[in-house]
Design an enzyme around this catalytic site. Sequence first.
Site, PDB file in Angstrom:
ATOM      1  N   LYS A   1      61.143  23.990  13.365  1.00  0.00           N
ATOM      2  CA  LYS A   1      60.861  22.853  14.237  1.00  0.00           C
ATOM      3  C   LYS A   1      60.044  23.254  15.470  1.00  0.00           C
ATOM      4  CE  LYS A   1      62.705  19.595  11.774  1.00  0.00           C
ATOM      5  NZ  LYS A   1      61.857  18.528  11.178  1.00  0.00           N
TER       6      LYS A   1
ATOM      7  N   TYR B   1      66.124  26.965  11.272  1.00  0.00           N
ATOM      8  CA  TYR B   1      65.774  25.581  11.600  1.00  0.00           C
ATOM      9  C   TYR B   1      64.969  25.522  12.897  1.00  0.00           C
ATOM     10  CZ  TYR B   1      66.341  20.521  12.085  1.00  0.00           C
ATOM     11  OH  TYR B   1      66.110  19.171  12.201  1.00  0.00           O
TER      12      TYR B   1
END
Length: 234
Positions: free
Chosen positions: A156, A152
Amino acid sequence: MQNIENKVAYITGGTKGIGFGIAKSLVENGIKVVISGRNIEDVEKAKAELGSENVLAIQSDVRNFDDEVKAVEQIVASFGQLDIVIANAGLGKFAPVDKMSLEDWNAMIDTNLTGVFHTMKATVEQLKQTKGYYISIASLAGTNFFPQGAGYNASKFGVVGFTQAAMLDLRNYDIKCTTIMPGSVTSHFNEHVPNEEDGWKIQPEDLGQMVVDLLKMNPNVLPSKIEVRPTKTK
């Protein structure tokens, strides 16, 4: 202050959570809104909940570039232009890096990062024509790493870097680019079910108001990266 009434906005992942909150705020401010998602039933349901004739529901998977191209074609056929793009579609899978599956890694990179590029690539020529605005929804996880967040975080961090570089490329066409990096938000993210205990978090409509404020800002001013977090933790 910019007049934003009758502008046309496209929001990926607009069926719930942050995307739906932004859609609601834009509709309330007189903007024509297009929401997309992978499941057409979910998109149609969200359209009905928004309760406006100026909402278009489209099925599109941001992982598939052709889907995004077709979405833009539908938007232009329906509304004649595209002024605002909110690249919001995303997901999270959390595990230690040694236990993370290839499927979960690819799902996050393909949706959270490559999907943001696909949306940009499919919409940029329309944004050049309207001198529009491209906003990506990243996360504080795009600058703050944490255990079990390698995939993740990677996606991002990538969104933040991509959008900031795109901002430098596209401002020569009078296109604005901003990435919003929220902390804890009341949403369905990671299969969470919103409940009364989420009151301390950022609410989706708060981010919707932030997007409205960005759109109304003096065209000579560009907040290119915004970190936003709850005032207090639980």
